[in-house]
Enzyme design. Structure first.
Site, mmCIF file in Angstrom:
data_model
loop_
_atom_site.group_PDB
_atom_site.id
_atom_site.type_symbol
_atom_site.label_atom_id
_atom_site.label_comp_id
_atom_site.label_asym_id
_atom_site.label_seq_id
_atom_site.Cartn_x
_atom_site.Cartn_y
_atom_site.Cartn_z
ATOM 1 N N GLY A 61 0.841 -1.201 0.000
ATOM 2 C CA GLY A 61 0.000 0.000 0.000
ATOM 3 C C GLY A 61 0.874 1.248 0.000
ATOM 4 N N THR B 227 4.768 2.168 6.699
ATOM 5 C CA THR B 227 3.371 1.772 6.848
ATOM 6 C C THR B 227 2.631 2.795 7.700
ATOM 7 O OG1 THR B 227 1.843 0.280 7.996
ATOM 8 C CG2 THR B 227 4.117 0.115 8.650
ATOM 9 N N ILE B 228 1.439 3.148 7.261
ATOM 10 C CA ILE B 228 0.622 4.026 8.091
ATOM 11 C C ILE B 228 0.169 3.284 9.346
ATOM 12 C CG2 ILE B 228 -0.220 5.432 6.175
ATOM 13 C CD1 ILE B 228 -2.966 3.938 6.555
ATOM 14 N N ASP B 229 0.174 1.934 9.300
ATOM 15 C CA ASP B 229 -0.380 1.145 10.413
ATOM 16 C C ASP B 229 0.530 1.144 11.643
ATOM 17 O OD1 ASP B 229 -2.302 0.485 8.532
ATOM 18 O OD2 ASP B 229 -1.356 -1.428 8.014
ATOM 19 N N ARG C 184 -5.082 -2.221 9.966
ATOM 20 C CA ARG C 184 -5.081 -3.696 9.941
ATOM 21 C C ARG C 184 -5.252 -4.258 11.355
ATOM 22 N NH1 ARG C 184 -5.074 -5.823 5.352
ATOM 23 N NH2 ARG C 184 -4.856 -7.877 6.261
ATOM 24 N N GLU D 65 -10.307 -0.701 12.020
ATOM 25 C CA GLU D 65 -10.906 -1.666 11.078
ATOM 26 C C GLU D 65 -10.705 -3.121 11.519
ATOM 27 O OE1 GLU D 65 -8.953 -1.159 7.280
ATOM 28 O OE2 GLU D 65 -7.001 -1.754 8.075
ATOM 29 N N ARG E 162 -24.440 7.593 13.603
ATOM 30 C CA ARG E 162 -23.974 7.550 12.219
ATOM 31 C C ARG E 162 -22.545 7.007 12.175
ATOM 32 N NH1 ARG E 162 -28.607 8.850 11.407
ATOM 33 N NH2 ARG E 162 -29.364 10.576 10.120
ATOM 34 N N GLN F 31 -6.883 8.432 4.501
ATOM 35 C CA GLN F 31 -5.798 8.430 5.496
ATOM 36 C C GLN F 31 -4.416 8.237 4.880
ATOM 37 O OE1 GLN F 31 -7.356 5.885 9.118
ATOM 38 N NE2 GLN F 31 -8.528 5.482 7.274
#
Ligand code: F6P
Length: 342
Positions: A10, A126-128, A172, A222, A266, A274
């Site tokens: 990614g 990695t953004i994670d 993740r 997520e 909502r 992101q």
């Protein structure tokens, strides 16, 4: 020496800043020659290279995405894949080694190739923030800033309507983005994969915030699982590494929260927003420093290693160290944030 650079997996804000750092230091200080490899390991397997000079990297530190393109190709798959074929392709093009900028999947492939005799150096991205052998990965800070800004916005509309807002972030199987953005935005509940919660526990926090006259903000990663769920929610199939594509848990939670608490609720899935746009100042500096140190590591022929952030220093670690286990959120960090819930 002639070195190929690839970005794989990614995309992530800061990739271009690494490329610029490597090329500037490598060409100006060490007289190295560089080629860009198109679309990650696909370009290695197919011999898709182009010259990368000072000219190509000018002004890149602020530019999001990757000028090299990326893919989730596995270099061991396909007719032209595998270490032997790759060694031949590199030799045919006079390439002495590869800098692979990527996350878990990319670095696992890099490590395997290094063990099979290919000259590979890793740069973690990695953004994670889920890689073990680095304190932070570039991209994470930018993702947290984007998510925080989005949550600030959700709060003003939530406040106006007295609604509960559920914001879903990426990450993740680790909850770093949710933890940091949730804390920064003053969330009333933060749901991360490391700490399963029941819907009743979430609803208690929502009701308690509502009872104080607040419009509750629930941040959910997520990869979060409700107590009793075996695995993270996924209804989008598998990616190229056979991992489930995550996303959508907030759409399961929101109607349940509304049903149980009676508070209009909502959900918003932030998704790829992101990962897009310019890197933050922190990520530009971290990514550039990793690039500069990667050029040093090439000259030292530190193949099979990875440049990484330890405290404030850039160090080298074996690629294998990044792959031992995921960098999960420690319970103590979650407990700090939990003191502010409800
Ligand atoms: O690893 C980065 C990441 O953005 C994860 O947070 C997310 O689950 C995944 O990539 C999404 O991948 P894709 O871009 O293939 O949808």
């Amino acid at each position: 020496m002639k070195i190929g650079i690839l970005t794989s997996g990614g995309d992530c804000p800061g990739l271009n800043a690494v490329i610029r750092g490597v090329v500037l230091k490598g060409t100006e200080t060490y007289d190295l020659e560089f080629v860009g490899i198109r679309d990650g390991w696909r370009g290695v397997v197919e011999g898709d290279f182009f010259p990368l000079t000072r000219h190509e990297v000018k002004g890149l530190s602020k530019v999001g995405g990757t000028i090299l393109g990326t893919s989730r190709t596995n270099p061991y798959e396909g007719e032209r894949g595998g270490a032997e074929n790759i060694a031949k392709t590199l030799a045919d093009h006079g390439i002495d080694g590869i800098i692979a900028i990527g996350g878990e999947g990319t670095l696992a492939a890099a490590n395997r190739l290094a063990n099979d005799g290919i000259n590979v150096l890793g740069v973690p991205k990695t953004i994670d923030n889920d890689l073990k052998a680095t304190d932070y990965s570039f991209g994470f800070d930018t993702a947290v800033n984007i998510a925080t800004d989005a949550m600030d916005r959700l709060r003003t509309t939530g406040d106006s309507h007295q609604r509960c807002m559920v914001a879903e972030v990426m990450g993740r199987h680790v909850g770093w983005i949710a933890l940091h953005a949730g804390m920064a935005a003053g969330a009333h509940a933060i749901c991360i994969p490391e700490v399963p919660m029941s819907i009743e526990e979430i609803c208690e926090l929502v009701s308690s915030a509502n009872a104080r006259g607040r419009a509750p903000l629930v941040v959910v990663s997520e990869g979060f699982t409700l107590s009793g769920m075996d695995e993270a929610y996924s209804d989008k199939g598998l990616d190229a590494f056979n991992r489930p594509r995550l996303g959508g848990i907030s759409e399961i939670l929101a109607p349940e929260i509304e049903r149980i608490t009676g508070i209009e609720t909502r959900s918003t899935v932030l998704g790829h927003i992101q990962r897009g746009g310019s890197p933050s100042g922190f990520d530009r500096v971290l990514a550039t420093r990793l690039g500069l140190h990667a050029a040093d590591a090439i000259v030292d022929q530190a193949w099979g290693e990875m440049v990484s952030l330890r405290g404030t220093e850039i160090v080298r670690v074996p690629l294998a160290d990044a792959l031992i286990e995921l960098n999960t959120v420690p319970r103590s960090r979650y407990d700090e944030a939990a003191a502010l819930f409800g």
